[in-house]
Design a protein around this motif. Structure first.
Motif, PDB file in Angstrom:
ATOM      1  N   ALA A 102       0.820  -1.222   0.000  1.00 47.00           N
ATOM      2  CA  ALA A 102       0.000   0.000   0.000  1.00 47.00           C
ATOM      3  C   ALA A 102       0.849   1.265   0.000  1.00 47.00           C
ATOM      4  CB  ALA A 102      -0.939  -0.011   1.199  1.00 47.00           C
ATOM      5  N   ASP A 103       2.008   1.253   0.654  1.00 42.81           N
ATOM      6  CA  ASP A 103       2.874   2.438   0.670  1.00 42.81           C
ATOM      7  C   ASP A 103       3.364   2.773  -0.731  1.00 42.81           C
ATOM      8  OD1 ASP A 103       2.613   2.814   3.408  1.00 42.81           O
ATOM      9  OD2 ASP A 103       4.405   1.636   3.875  1.00 42.81           O
ATOM     10  N   ARG A 104       3.753   1.760  -1.480  1.00 40.35           N
ATOM     11  CA  ARG A 104       4.208   1.988  -2.851  1.00 40.35           C
ATOM     12  C   ARG A 104       3.073   2.538  -3.706  1.00 40.35           C
ATOM     13  NH1 ARG A 104       7.843  -3.315  -4.354  1.00 40.35           N
ATOM     14  NH2 ARG A 104       9.798  -2.460  -3.595  1.00 40.35           N
ATOM     15  N   VAL A 105       1.923   1.950  -3.583  1.00 40.74           N
ATOM     16  CA  VAL A 105       0.773   2.387  -4.369  1.00 40.74           C
ATOM     17  C   VAL A 105       0.452   3.848  -4.049  1.00 40.74           C
ATOM     18  CG1 VAL A 105      -1.719   2.057  -4.709  1.00 40.74           C
ATOM     19  CG2 VAL A 105      -0.177   0.073  -4.683  1.00 40.74           C
ATOM     20  N   ARG A 106       0.424   4.194  -2.769  1.00 42.20           N
ATOM     21  CA  ARG A 106       0.133   5.577  -2.388  1.00 42.20           C
ATOM     22  C   ARG A 106       1.207   6.539  -2.896  1.00 42.20           C
ATOM     23  NH1 ARG A 106      -1.501   3.138   2.434  1.00 42.20           N
ATOM     24  NH2 ARG A 106       0.496   3.631   3.373  1.00 42.20           N
ATOM     25  N   THR A 107       2.462   6.110  -2.856  1.00 47.01           N
ATOM     26  CA  THR A 107       3.544   6.961  -3.342  1.00 47.01           C
ATOM     27  C   THR A 107       3.361   7.248  -4.834  1.00 47.01           C
ATOM     28  OG1 THR A 107       5.103   6.222  -1.663  1.00 47.01           O
ATOM     29  CG2 THR A 107       6.050   7.118  -3.698  1.00 47.01           C
ATOM     30  N   GLU A 108       3.091   6.210  -5.612  1.00 44.05           N
ATOM     31  CA  GLU A 108       2.895   6.415  -7.053  1.00 44.05           C
ATOM     32  C   GLU A 108       1.705   7.313  -7.332  1.00 44.05           C
ATOM     33  OE1 GLU A 108       2.935   2.802  -9.338  1.00 44.05           O
ATOM     34  OE2 GLU A 108       4.495   2.012  -8.027  1.00 44.05           O
ATOM     35  N   MET A 109       0.630   7.110  -6.611  1.00 48.38           N
ATOM     36  CA  MET A 109      -0.556   7.940  -6.818  1.00 48.38           C
ATOM     37  C   MET A 109      -0.282   9.390  -6.423  1.00 48.38           C
ATOM     38  SD  MET A 109      -3.026   6.244  -8.239  1.00 48.38           S
ATOM     39  CE  MET A 109      -1.708   5.602  -9.257  1.00 48.38           C
ATOM     40  N   ALA A 110       0.492   9.600  -5.371  1.00 47.91           N
ATOM     41  CA  ALA A 110       0.829  10.962  -4.949  1.00 47.91           C
ATOM     42  C   ALA A 110       1.669  11.670  -6.008  1.00 47.91           C
ATOM     43  CB  ALA A 110       1.570  10.942  -3.610  1.00 47.91           C
ATOM     44  N   VAL A 111       2.605  10.953  -6.600  1.00 50.24           N
ATOM     45  CA  VAL A 111       3.447  11.548  -7.641  1.00 50.24           C
ATOM     46  C   VAL A 111       2.601  11.868  -8.875  1.00 50.24           C
ATOM     47  CG1 VAL A 111       5.404  11.139  -9.192  1.00 50.24           C
ATOM     48  CG2 VAL A 111       5.577  10.506  -6.785  1.00 50.24           C
ATOM     49  N   TYR A 112       1.704  10.948  -9.243  1.00 49.00           N
ATOM     50  CA  TYR A 112       0.811  11.219 -10.372  1.00 49.00           C
ATOM     51  C   TYR A 112      -0.099  12.411 -10.083  1.00 49.00           C
ATOM     52  CZ  TYR A 112       1.813   7.148 -13.320  1.00 49.00           C
ATOM     53  OH  TYR A 112       2.400   6.242 -14.157  1.00 49.00           O
ATOM     54  N   ALA A 113      -0.701  12.442  -8.907  1.00 52.45           N
ATOM     55  CA  ALA A 113      -1.615  13.529  -8.548  1.00 52.45           C
ATOM     56  C   ALA A 113      -0.895  14.877  -8.581  1.00 52.45           C
ATOM     57  CB  ALA A 113      -2.223  13.282  -7.176  1.00 52.45           C
ATOM     58  N   ALA A 114       0.340  14.900  -8.129  1.00 51.08           N
ATOM     59  CA  ALA A 114       1.108  16.152  -8.145  1.00 51.08           C
ATOM     60  C   ALA A 114       1.289  16.647  -9.577  1.00 51.08           C
ATOM     61  CB  ALA A 114       2.463  15.949  -7.471  1.00 51.08           C
ATOM     62  N   GLY A 115       1.532  15.743 -10.496  1.00 48.54           N
ATOM     63  CA  GLY A 115       1.690  16.130 -11.895  1.00 48.54           C
ATOM     64  C   GLY A 115       0.396  16.609 -12.528  1.00 48.54           C
ATOM     65  N   ILE A 116      -0.714  16.071 -12.060  1.00 51.29           N
ATOM     66  CA  ILE A 116      -2.016  16.513 -12.561  1.00 51.29           C
ATOM     67  C   ILE A 116      -2.323  17.912 -12.031  1.00 51.29           C
ATOM     68  CG2 ILE A 116      -4.513  16.082 -12.429  1.00 51.29           C
ATOM     69  CD1 ILE A 116      -3.746  13.041 -12.352  1.00 51.29           C
ATOM     70  N   GLU A 117      -2.049  18.128 -10.753  1.00 57.32           N
ATOM     71  CA  GLU A 117      -2.347  19.411 -10.121  1.00 57.32           C
ATOM     72  C   GLU A 117      -1.352  20.501 -10.486  1.00 57.32           C
ATOM     73  OE1 GLU A 117      -2.522  18.636  -5.943  1.00 57.32           O
ATOM     74  OE2 GLU A 117      -4.160  17.197  -6.172  1.00 57.32           O
ATOM     75  N   ARG A 118      -0.098  20.100 -10.739  1.00 57.58           N
ATOM     76  CA  ARG A 118       0.956  21.082 -11.016  1.00 57.58           C
ATOM     77  C   ARG A 118       1.705  20.661 -12.287  1.00 57.58           C
ATOM     78  NH1 ARG A 118       0.576  20.955  -5.346  1.00 57.58           N
ATOM     79  NH2 ARG A 118       0.716  23.020  -4.406  1.00 57.58           N
ATOM     80  N   PRO A 119       1.343  21.257 -13.411  1.00 63.09           N
ATOM     81  CA  PRO A 119       1.955  20.869 -14.686  1.00 63.09           C
ATOM     82  C   PRO A 119       3.481  20.895 -14.678  1.00 63.09           C
ATOM     83  CG  PRO A 119       0.098  22.327 -15.068  1.00 63.09           C
ATOM     84  CD  PRO A 119       0.328  22.298 -13.574  1.00 63.09           C
ATOM     85  N   GLU A 120       4.088  21.773 -13.892  1.00 61.25           N
ATOM     86  CA  GLU A 120       5.548  21.844 -13.848  1.00 61.25           C
ATOM     87  C   GLU A 120       6.171  20.584 -13.240  1.00 61.25           C
ATOM     88  OE1 GLU A 120       4.113  23.753  -9.984  1.00 61.25           O
ATOM     89  OE2 GLU A 120       3.447  23.713 -12.064  1.00 61.25           O
ATOM     90  N   LEU A 121       5.372  19.748 -12.597  1.00 59.96           N
ATOM     91  CA  LEU A 121       5.877  18.505 -11.997  1.00 59.96           C
ATOM     92  C   LEU A 121       5.577  17.280 -12.849  1.00 59.96           C
ATOM     93  CD1 LEU A 121       4.890  19.170  -8.262  1.00 59.96           C
ATOM     94  CD2 LEU A 121       7.099  19.553  -9.381  1.00 59.96           C
ATOM     95  N   ARG A 122       5.006  17.473 -14.012  1.00 56.85           N
ATOM     96  CA  ARG A 122       4.618  16.325 -14.843  1.00 56.85           C
ATOM     97  C   ARG A 122       5.799  15.467 -15.261  1.00 56.85           C
ATOM     98  NH1 ARG A 122      -0.356  18.922 -18.115  1.00 56.85           N
ATOM     99  NH2 ARG A 122      -1.783  18.743 -16.350  1.00 56.85           N
ATOM    100  N   GLY A 123       6.955  16.069 -15.447  1.00 50.69           N
ATOM    101  CA  GLY A 123       8.140  15.277 -15.795  1.00 50.69           C
ATOM    102  C   GLY A 123       8.439  14.244 -14.719  1.00 50.69           C
ATOM    103  N   LEU A 124       8.334  14.650 -13.456  1.00 52.82           N
ATOM    104  CA  LEU A 124       8.540  13.701 -12.357  1.00 52.82           C
ATOM    105  C   LEU A 124       7.425  12.659 -12.328  1.00 52.82           C
ATOM    106  CD1 LEU A 124       9.608  16.166  -9.516  1.00 52.82           C
ATOM    107  CD2 LEU A 124      11.072  14.505 -10.679  1.00 52.82           C
ATOM    108  N   SER A 125       6.206  13.095 -12.636  1.00 56.87           N
ATOM    109  CA  SER A 125       5.070  12.176 -12.612  1.00 56.87           C
ATOM    110  C   SER A 125       5.163  11.130 -13.707  1.00 56.87           C
ATOM    111  CB  SER A 125       3.754  12.954 -12.763  1.00 56.87           C
ATOM    112  OG  SER A 125       3.569  13.811 -11.665  1.00 56.87           O
TER     113      SER A 125
END
Length: 188
Positions: A102-125
């Motif tokens: 579950a920790d891995r899943v939440r981490t991946e979802m958090a990184v994806y969500a950040a890229g959705i909310e902040r376009p400047e972070l999409r490269g990381l997402s």
């Protein structure tokens, strides 16, 4: 009388970043404030604003922190696939095992969500997806690697919403279909 040792500035800054990353992974991203991060990190509010003048800067550093965890996960996935027989059943079993964390899943979802909310972070997402495509392309064609990665994204989202992975049999069935490649009707 014993004096309490002060934390080095780099240690305190990293502590704040780690706390913000934990909060993002816990699903608090939309409610993230300097105050909430300071509480999680156990530091004075002034420390968070001293090291990170804007919340955007703090979130960006936290996503970078999570992205480093994703890198480590990708290395582990690559090693596990390399050590397997690379059959659809083995790939599905590895995927299912990964999704049970579950920790891995939440981490991946958090990184994806950040890229959705902040376009400047999409490269990381996009890093997880692109890295998984590269790993899978080692034993299948590029198109199939991309399709498998899209499937992995989908089952990761499913695992985050349902707090458990899709059944192994379903993951294996879809993995077999994807790895079988295009049929003659697909080619025409």
């Amino acid at each position: 009388m014993t004096r309490t040792a002060k934390r080095a500035p780099a240690d305190r800054r990293q502590q704040i970043i780690a706390a913000a990353a934990e909060l993002l992974s816990d699903g608090t991203g939309g409610k993230l404030t300097h105050r909430v991060v300071a509480q999680r990190a156990g530091v004075p509010l002034g420390s968070t604003t001293y090291y990170f003048a804007t919340l955007d800067d703090l979130v960006a550093r936290a996503v970078e922190h999570l992205s480093a965890q994703v890198d480590a996960d990708l290395d582990e996935v690559a090693a596990a696939i390399a050590a397997s027989d690379r059959s659809p059943g083995a790939i599905a079993a590895l995927m299912h095992e990964y999704l049970r964390d579950a920790d891995r899943v939440r981490t991946e979802m958090a990184v994806y969500a950040a890229g959705i909310e902040r376009p400047e972070l999409r490269g990381l997402s996009r890093h997880w997806f692109d890295g998984l495509v590269a790993i899978l392309a080692e034993f299948t064609d590029d198109e199939t690697a991309r399709l498998m990665s899209v499937f992995v994204d989908g089952v990761t989202l499913h695992a985050s919403l349902y707090d458990e992975p899709l059944e192994l049999s379903a993951i294996e069935r879809i993995t077999r279909l994807l790895l079988a490649g295009p049929t003659d009707s697909d080619r025409s």
